[in-house]
Write a protein that holds these residues in place. Structure first.
Motif, PDB file in Angstrom:
ATOM      1  N   PRO A 108      48.015  34.057 -16.988  1.00 50.48           N
ATOM      2  CA  PRO A 108      48.942  34.804 -17.841  1.00 50.48           C
ATOM      3  C   PRO A 108      48.268  35.533 -19.012  1.00 50.48           C
ATOM      4  O   PRO A 108      48.839  36.469 -19.573  1.00 50.48           O
ATOM      5  N   TYR A 109      47.074  35.127 -19.378  1.00 43.82           N
ATOM      6  CA  TYR A 109      46.385  35.712 -20.532  1.00 43.82           C
ATOM      7  C   TYR A 109      45.294  36.704 -20.144  1.00 43.82           C
ATOM      8  O   TYR A 109      44.627  37.251 -21.012  1.00 43.82           O
ATOM      9  N   LEU A 110      45.095  36.941 -18.861  1.00 46.03           N
ATOM     10  CA  LEU A 110      43.964  37.756 -18.408  1.00 46.03           C
ATOM     11  C   LEU A 110      44.281  39.244 -18.245  1.00 46.03           C
ATOM     12  O   LEU A 110      43.386  40.023 -17.908  1.00 46.03           O
ATOM     13  N   LYS A 111      45.512  39.640 -18.465  1.00 50.53           N
ATOM     14  CA  LYS A 111      45.899  41.058 -18.421  1.00 50.53           C
ATOM     15  C   LYS A 111      45.394  41.753 -17.157  1.00 50.53           C
ATOM     16  O   LYS A 111      44.775  42.811 -17.212  1.00 50.53           O
ATOM     17  N   GLY A 112      45.637  41.130 -16.024  1.00 53.62           N
ATOM     18  CA  GLY A 112      45.282  41.739 -14.749  1.00 53.62           C
ATOM     19  C   GLY A 112      43.939  41.324 -14.179  1.00 53.62           C
ATOM     20  O   GLY A 112      43.677  41.558 -13.007  1.00 53.62           O
ATOM     21  N   TRP A 113      43.079  40.730 -14.967  1.00 54.03           N
ATOM     22  CA  TRP A 113      41.804  40.240 -14.442  1.00 54.03           C
ATOM     23  C   TRP A 113      42.061  38.994 -13.615  1.00 54.03           C
ATOM     24  O   TRP A 113      42.955  38.207 -13.887  1.00 54.03           O
ATOM     25  N   SER A 114      41.222  38.778 -12.640  1.00 51.43           N
ATOM     26  CA  SER A 114      41.295  37.571 -11.827  1.00 51.43           C
ATOM     27  C   SER A 114      40.555  36.448 -12.554  1.00 51.43           C
ATOM     28  O   SER A 114      39.492  36.682 -13.126  1.00 51.43           O
ATOM     29  N   PRO A 115      41.080  35.229 -12.505  1.00 51.84           N
ATOM     30  CA  PRO A 115      40.345  34.117 -13.103  1.00 51.84           C
ATOM     31  C   PRO A 115      39.119  33.716 -12.287  1.00 51.84           C
ATOM     32  O   PRO A 115      38.311  32.909 -12.731  1.00 51.84           O
ATOM     33  N   TYR A 116      38.961  34.322 -11.110  1.00 51.12           N
ATOM     34  CA  TYR A 116      37.865  33.947 -10.216  1.00 51.12           C
ATOM     35  C   TYR A 116      36.665  34.879 -10.284  1.00 51.12           C
ATOM     36  O   TYR A 116      35.625  34.580  -9.713  1.00 51.12           O
ATOM     37  N   GLY A 117      36.801  36.017 -10.931  1.00 49.69           N
ATOM     38  CA  GLY A 117      35.678  36.940 -10.988  1.00 49.69           C
ATOM     39  C   GLY A 117      36.075  38.257 -11.614  1.00 49.69           C
ATOM     40  O   GLY A 117      37.244  38.493 -11.906  1.00 49.69           O
ATOM     41  N   PRO A 118      35.098  39.147 -11.836  1.00 49.76           N
ATOM     42  CA  PRO A 118      35.354  40.369 -12.588  1.00 49.76           C
ATOM     43  C   PRO A 118      36.111  41.466 -11.842  1.00 49.76           C
ATOM     44  O   PRO A 118      36.386  42.504 -12.411  1.00 49.76           O
ATOM     45  N   ARG A 171      39.346  43.227 -10.643  1.00 44.17           N
ATOM     46  CA  ARG A 171      40.738  43.178 -11.093  1.00 44.17           C
ATOM     47  C   ARG A 171      41.660  43.064  -9.890  1.00 44.17           C
ATOM     48  O   ARG A 171      41.468  43.718  -8.892  1.00 44.17           O
ATOM     49  N   ARG A 172      42.644  42.227 -10.000  1.00 47.44           N
ATOM     50  CA  ARG A 172      43.590  42.003  -8.898  1.00 47.44           C
ATOM     51  C   ARG A 172      44.542  43.177  -8.726  1.00 47.44           C
ATOM     52  O   ARG A 172      45.041  43.414  -7.653  1.00 47.44           O
ATOM     53  N   ASP A 173      44.799  43.918  -9.813  1.00 55.48           N
ATOM     54  CA  ASP A 173      45.756  45.013  -9.694  1.00 55.48           C
ATOM     55  C   ASP A 173      45.081  46.328  -9.295  1.00 55.48           C
ATOM     56  O   ASP A 173      45.700  47.369  -9.313  1.00 55.48           O
ATOM     57  N   GLY A 174      43.823  46.248  -8.929  1.00 57.97           N
ATOM     58  CA  GLY A 174      43.126  47.424  -8.396  1.00 57.97           C
ATOM     59  C   GLY A 174      42.565  48.374  -9.429  1.00 57.97           C
ATOM     60  O   GLY A 174      42.013  49.406  -9.089  1.00 57.97           O
ATOM     61  N   ARG A 175      42.696  48.040 -10.682  1.00 58.11           N
ATOM     62  CA  ARG A 175      42.134  48.930 -11.713  1.00 58.11           C
ATOM     63  C   ARG A 175      40.682  48.686 -11.936  1.00 58.11           C
ATOM     64  O   ARG A 175      40.129  47.698 -11.688  1.00 58.11           O
TER      65      ARG A 175
END
Length: 142
Positions: free
Chosen positions: A126-136, A138-142
């Motif tokens: 919830p605090y990562l603003k779109g970053w994955s907690p597993y690596g650099p 981005r989950r949202d494709g940005r």
């Protein structure tokens, strides 16, 4: 002419690889900064939860102590006005209640800094603003 074109492509490929490597390094830095902030917020939440629990116990202990003080005053007021068995029962109840109030009061001992645990990926998300907690990446494709 062909040799020059090959050299130009090789330079362009090397530049592209260097740009990609730099972009990956920059993503890594931004991701790590986001992870650091997320971890700090999760740990802050863990500490706040412990604090709220302690305050709740402290408030309950304070209310119970006030009750005990009122009960002691009432016992004193009724001493001699009611039978001794009722007063003895009230005194036993008062002793137990004071002991219980003291046992739940977190300030009977000096509290220390609570231990925290390593945040889970689900807590960080919830605090990562779109970053994955597993690596650099981005989950949202940005």
């Amino acid at each position: 002419m062909i040799l020059g074109e090959i050299e130009a492509r090789a330079v362009e490929d090397a530049r592209r690889r260097q740009d990609e490597q730099q972009a990956r390094a920059e993503r890594e830095v931004r991701w790590q900064a986001a992870m650091d902030v997320a971890k700090e917020r999760v740990v802050r939440g863990q500490l706040a939860e412990v604090l709220r629990e302690e305050v709740g116990r402290w408030q309950e202990a304070a209310a119970l102590s006030a009750y005990c003080t009122a009960l002691q005053r009432r016992i004193g007021e009724l001493d001699g006005a009611v039978d001794e068995a009722a007063l003895d029962s009230a005194r036993r109840w008062l002793r137990w209640a004071r002991g219980y109030a003291g046992s739940i009061d977190p300030l009977t001992r000096l509290p220390g800094m609570p231990h925290t645990r390593e945040p889970t990926p689900a807590e960080l998300k919830p605090y990562l603003k779109g970053w994955s907690p597993y690596g650099p990446e981005r989950r949202d494709g940005r």
